[in-house]
Design an enzyme around this catalytic site. Structure first.
Site, PDB file in Angstrom:
ATOM      1  N   LYS A  79       0.845  -1.204   0.000  1.00 28.81           N
ATOM      2  CA  LYS A  79       0.000   0.000   0.000  1.00 28.81           C
ATOM      3  C   LYS A  79       0.873   1.245   0.000  1.00 28.81           C
ATOM      4  O   LYS A  79       1.882   1.304   0.722  1.00 28.81           O
ATOM      5  CB  LYS A  79      -0.912  -0.026   1.232  1.00 28.81           C
ATOM      6  CG  LYS A  79      -1.945   1.103   1.280  1.00 28.81           C
ATOM      7  CD  LYS A  79      -2.859   0.953   2.507  1.00 28.81           C
ATOM      8  CE  LYS A  79      -3.920   2.040   2.576  1.00 28.81           C
ATOM      9  NZ  LYS A  79      -4.792   1.895   3.772  1.00 28.81           N
ATOM     10  N   SER A 154      -9.797   1.877   2.813  1.00 25.36           N
ATOM     11  CA  SER A 154      -8.921   2.616   1.938  1.00 25.36           C
ATOM     12  C   SER A 154      -7.869   1.757   1.233  1.00 25.36           C
ATOM     13  O   SER A 154      -7.268   2.209   0.264  1.00 25.36           O
ATOM     14  CB  SER A 154      -8.208   3.711   2.736  1.00 25.36           C
ATOM     15  OG  SER A 154      -7.370   3.133   3.721  1.00 25.36           O
ATOM     16  N   SER A 178      -9.946  -0.476   7.058  1.00 26.98           N
ATOM     17  CA  SER A 178      -9.360  -0.361   5.717  1.00 26.98           C
ATOM     18  C   SER A 178      -8.659  -1.589   5.170  1.00 26.98           C
ATOM     19  O   SER A 178      -8.321  -1.605   3.990  1.00 26.98           O
ATOM     20  CB  SER A 178      -8.376   0.796   5.683  1.00 26.98           C
ATOM     21  OG  SER A 178      -9.077   1.974   5.475  1.00 26.98           O
TER      22      SER A 178
HETATM   23  N1  GLN Z   1     -13.159   4.077   6.072  1.00 27.95           N
HETATM   24  C1  GLN Z   1     -12.635   4.549   7.321  1.00 27.95           C
HETATM   25  C2  GLN Z   1     -12.279   6.009   7.180  1.00 27.95           C
HETATM   26  O1  GLN Z   1     -12.611   6.558   6.210  1.00 27.95           O
HETATM   27  C3  GLN Z   1     -11.453   3.737   7.723  1.00 27.95           C
HETATM   28  C4  GLN Z   1     -10.238   4.062   6.978  1.00 27.95           C
HETATM   29  C5  GLN Z   1      -9.052   3.284   7.422  1.00 27.95           C
HETATM   30  O2  GLN Z   1      -9.169   2.265   8.093  1.00 27.95           O
HETATM   31  N2  GLN Z   1      -7.887   3.801   7.078  1.00 27.95           N
HETATM   32  O3  GLN Z   1     -11.705   6.599   8.033  1.00 27.95           O
END
Ligand code: GLN
Length: 486
Positions: A79, A154, A178
């Site tokens: 990532k 994400s 995420s």
């Molecule tokens: N979807 C969640 C957010 O927007 C989690 C994102 C993540 O785990 N980095 O914050």
């Protein structure tokens, strides 16, 4: 060639060690596949072909000397929030579009010391803020099961690349879901370790009390192997735990006799898609068929988790992202007449709308006079959520629940409605707030043919129990590894 890219990490390990294939051949097969197919998925921001082939060559030498470790010669994707020395680490943001870190993240040091092969850097929501990868500043990644749908986020690139066989396995990061949510949407296994299990050194910070790096792979065992490789103490992250690292792959054993699994009623509520519920319930039955005792439990403060998260995560983000001011590194606006204007223009042009929304929300929550009402209150409710889980784990070895309320939604479906987007993390966020480990394991498909994941959670540092339950589930369901047609 299609056979090479179909192999799991564990299968590939044996084949490399028996020298039936070289790492260079395997790496070449993946690079060709990326060239041919990633135009449809768009999971990679950067492909590091030359470095990958050089790493593969080093791995082959090591294998020929019989000095193999678990990941030697295995092609992985990373990532783009994880720092890679001399290689662009963009975080999906214009702010870091040309940022080449002068150092490697701790997890990268670990992978490279085993001569794992990095194929490239994977797309993500900007600064890991989002649930669909639509917040990437560069382009949209697509779900390999349906190209008109989001891969989740994400870590959308990390999940889609594993699902589309564009790498053998990958690393993602999980602050509120995420890793687990995109894994669920792309039909792969994704795991968030206990907070502090893996060093955050070199992970670009979003919300420091929640962020954790973890593996995404084609099987539970592959995740265990990867986690084992990246776990352990690192003095450069003061929250990294000194606990010894068990042989996680050996915890992947079948059978759940003397094992109690709690099913929290708060996770089966309105808004949960009936087809998702059906697949999850059949997964729970499969756990029972492996010998587990299933018990209904309550995690009564679940309903507050999303609100608590969006105060704590945005507050920490507003502080962490203050460093992007155009001075030391990253983007700097071209036009300004004084220092203050340079800061303002840099941040106005460098950040996308979702990141700005969160910085404003977080700064507001932390401002004088509001701190007690928001951040402090949220921290107190966070403690209640932690206690809910502590109580549950007094009588259960693990907890089983859905990962996400729906399967992958359509591109563009939720972009204009941030609250709807935030609610898609309702079942993954509590795990981050409590700091415990969670895993998403494929448990079936809906009537549109989209994959559904089942989430298993365990107590603090109880990864072995987590893997045992997840492996038993995978074995009981015996979903032959299925690949989307591309
Ligand atoms: N979807 C969640 C957010 O927007 C989690 C994102 C993540 O785990 N980095 O914050």
């Amino acid at each position: 060639m299609s056979e090479i890219i179909d192999l799991t990490l564990s299968e590939l390990r044996k084949i490399l060690d028996r020298k039936e294939l070289s790492s260079k051949e395997v790496t070449r097969a993946y690079l060709d596949r990326i060239q041919e197919t990633d135009g449809k998925i768009r999971s990679y921001i950067t492909v590091t072909e030359k470095d990958a082939l050089a790493q593969a060559e080093r791995a082959d030498k090591r294998i020929s000397r019989g000095e193999t470790s678990a990941l030697t010669g295995i092609p992985l994707g990373i990532k783009d929030v994880i720092c890679t020395r001399g290689i662009k680490t963009t975080c999906g943001s214009r702010m870091l579009e040309n940022f080449r870190p002068p150092f490697n993240a701790h997890v990268m040091e670990r992978l490279l010391s085993q001569d794992a092969v990095m194929l490239g850097k994977l797309n993500m929501d900007e600064f890991a803020m989002g649930s669909s990868t639509e917040n990437s500043a560069f382009f949209q990644t697509r779900n390999p099961w349906d190209l008109e749908r989001i891969p989740g986020g994400s870590s959308g690139g990390s999940a889609a690349s594993v699902g589309a066989r564009l790498c053998c396995a990958s690393l993602g990061s999980d602050t509120g879901g995420s890793i687990r949510q995109p894994a669920s949407h792309c039909g792969v296994v994704g795991m968030k370790p206990t907070y502090g299990r893996v060093s955050r050194f070199g992970l670009v910070a979003f919300a420091s009390s929640l962020d954790q790096i973890g593996p995404l792979a084609r099987s539970v065992k592959d995740c265990a192997v990867l986690l084992e490789a990246i776990s352990g103490h690192d003095s450069r992250d003061s929250t990294c735990l000194p606990a010894s690292v068990p042989a996680y792959s050996e915890a992947c054993i079948e059978g759940l006799q003397d094992f109690t699994i709690g099913v929290p009623e708060e996770y089966f509520v309105e808004g949960l898609d009936p087809e998702v519920e059906k697949a999850v319930r059949s997964g729970i039955e499969a756990l029972e068929s492996m010998g587990a005792r299933i018990e209904r439990i309550s995690l009564p403060h679940t309903e507050y988790a999303v609100a608590v998260y969006y105060i704590i995560a945005t507050a920490e983000a507003s502080s962490n992202l203050s460093r992007y001011d155009g001075v030391k590194y990253g983007f700097r606006a071209k036009e300004y007449s004084n220092l203050m204007e340079m800061y303002k223009n840099t941040r106005a042009q460098g950040f996308g709308p979702e990141v700005k929304r969160r910085i404003m929300l977080g700064t507001y929550c932390l401002s004088a006079g509001y701190y007690d009402a928001f951040y402090k209150k949220a921290s107190q409710v966070r403690t209640l959520i932690i206690q809910d889980f502590k109580k549950a784990f007094e009588k259960c070895d693990a907890v089983a629940a859905p990962v996400a309320p729906t399967t992958a939604f359509r591109l563009g479906e939720k972009v204009d409605d941030p609250v709807q987007m935030y609610l898609s993390d309702i079942f993954t966020i509590p795990v981050n707030l409590a700091g415990i480990p969670g895993i998403s394991v494929p448990c079936g498909f809906d009537s549109k043919g989209l994959p559904v994941g089942l989430q298993i959670m365990a107590g603090h540092l109880q990864e072995e129990k987590l893997f045992r339950a997840a492996f038993s589930l995978e074995t009981a369901l015996n979903l032959q590894i299925q690949w989307p047609e591309l």
